[in-house]
Design an enzyme around this catalytic site. Structure first.
Site, mmCIF file in Angstrom:
data_model
loop_
_atom_site.group_PDB
_atom_site.id
_atom_site.type_symbol
_atom_site.label_atom_id
_atom_site.label_comp_id
_atom_site.label_asym_id
_atom_site.label_seq_id
_atom_site.Cartn_x
_atom_site.Cartn_y
_atom_site.Cartn_z
ATOM 1 N N GLY A 11 -24.961 -71.837 134.688
ATOM 2 C CA GLY A 11 -24.210 -70.803 134.399
ATOM 3 C C GLY A 11 -22.909 -71.260 133.866
ATOM 4 O O GLY A 11 -21.640 -70.653 134.061
ATOM 5 N N ASN A 13 -21.951 -70.829 130.802
ATOM 6 C CA ASN A 13 -21.549 -69.653 129.848
ATOM 7 C C ASN A 13 -20.600 -68.727 130.754
ATOM 8 O O ASN A 13 -19.957 -67.935 130.495
ATOM 9 C CB ASN A 13 -22.534 -69.079 128.992
ATOM 10 C CG ASN A 13 -22.485 -69.926 127.717
ATOM 11 O OD1 ASN A 13 -21.446 -70.120 127.079
ATOM 12 N ND2 ASN A 13 -23.751 -70.742 127.389
ATOM 13 N N LEU A 92 -37.581 -60.263 128.558
ATOM 14 C CA LEU A 92 -37.332 -58.835 129.148
ATOM 15 C C LEU A 92 -38.317 -57.954 128.433
ATOM 16 O O LEU A 92 -38.692 -58.119 127.248
ATOM 17 C CB LEU A 92 -35.897 -58.625 128.574
ATOM 18 C CG LEU A 92 -34.790 -59.440 129.123
ATOM 19 C CD1 LEU A 92 -33.404 -59.134 128.405
ATOM 20 C CD2 LEU A 92 -34.560 -59.110 130.724
ATOM 21 N N ASN A 106 -26.562 -61.609 124.169
ATOM 22 C CA ASN A 106 -27.414 -63.061 124.478
ATOM 23 C C ASN A 106 -26.572 -63.916 123.587
ATOM 24 O O ASN A 106 -26.140 -63.750 122.448
ATOM 25 C CB ASN A 106 -28.861 -62.976 124.092
ATOM 26 C CG ASN A 106 -29.334 -64.429 124.591
ATOM 27 O OD1 ASN A 106 -29.291 -64.998 125.588
ATOM 28 N ND2 ASN A 106 -30.137 -64.989 123.632
ATOM 29 N N HIS A 108 -27.430 -67.945 121.824
ATOM 30 C CA HIS A 108 -28.540 -68.753 121.565
ATOM 31 C C HIS A 108 -27.890 -69.884 120.901
ATOM 32 O O HIS A 108 -27.023 -69.992 120.120
ATOM 33 C CB HIS A 108 -29.519 -68.106 120.606
ATOM 34 C CG HIS A 108 -30.703 -68.817 120.427
ATOM 35 N ND1 HIS A 108 -31.666 -69.154 121.436
ATOM 36 C CD2 HIS A 108 -31.047 -69.574 119.196
ATOM 37 C CE1 HIS A 108 -32.698 -69.958 120.770
ATOM 38 N NE2 HIS A 108 -32.134 -70.094 119.619
#
Length: 213
Positions: A11, A13, A92, A106, A108
């Site tokens: 975690g 971010n 998802l 999101n 990436h």
């Protein structure tokens, strides 16, 4: 704007978002941190910041759709308006992505549309890329696709290992993810014809960051 952050691991971010939200003038707050793994360190980061957490193990559900429905229920219960994926290692379902369309983002570790999927740093080095970076984007059903909100460019050095490149890119992830959330929370982001338009931003604080410049 209330955020739900989905994590599966350390975690980092998430921590960048926690730190950003701690500023008085930041226009968002984290209402929920949700993980599919009870031992994800991101949950501990949330607890240290007094942020509500939830754990839903995908192994407890018959299929991806029922797991995602349970996640949606938790997110809605928390009153979240924007869902932020931060190292959430689950694909998802189309139904979840449709439900949260343009409210699901999101980050990436490549300059999308280049190097979708896994092992992006190894692939960039192997193919002799001169630059890589990271991308914040709205999520669509196909993996690592969707309108691009923000990107940062990072040089690939001739001596780089994948870990070297990953660390340099991660520093920029921690910059552009909170900035993208800020733009969204301020109501400055809209999607038109599957392209993101950001209103009233100056070039230095805009959607492209070039620390190598």
């Amino acid at each position: 704007m209330k955020l739900a952050v989905l994590v599966s691991g350390r975690g980092s971010n998430l921590q960048a978002l926690i730190d950003a939200c701690a500023a008085e003038d930041y226009p968002a707050e984290i209402a929920l941190v949700l993980s599919n793994k009870a031992d994800a360190y991101g949950l501990e980061r949330a607890r240290q910041a007094d942020i509500p957490t939830a754990v839903l193990s995908h192994k407890d559900f018959a299929d991806r759709e029922s797991f995602d429905e349970a996640m949606s229920a938790k997110i809605e219960e928390a009153g979240a308006e924007l869902v932020c994926l931060a190292g959430f290692m689950r694909l998802l379902s189309d139904g979840f992505v449709r439900k949260w369309r343009d409210r699901l983002i999101n980050i990436h570790p490549s300059l999308l549309p280049a190097y979708k999927g896994l092992h992006v740093h190894e692939r960039a080095i192997e193919e002799g890329a001169r630059f890589s970076g990271c991308t914040v984007h709205f999520v669509r059903p196909a993996m690592d696709e969707g309108p691009i909100i923000s990107q940062a460019v990072v040089p690939v050095h001739p001596t780089d290992t994948p870990d070297d490149l990953a660390a340099r890119i991660l520093e920029q992830e921690h910059v552009i993810y909170p900035r993208a959330v800020k733009f969204i929370a301020e109501g400055r982001v809209r999607v038109s014809a599957e392209r993101v338009l950001i209103n009233d931003h100056a070039v230095p604080d805009g959607a492209m960051s070039n620390p190598a410049g």
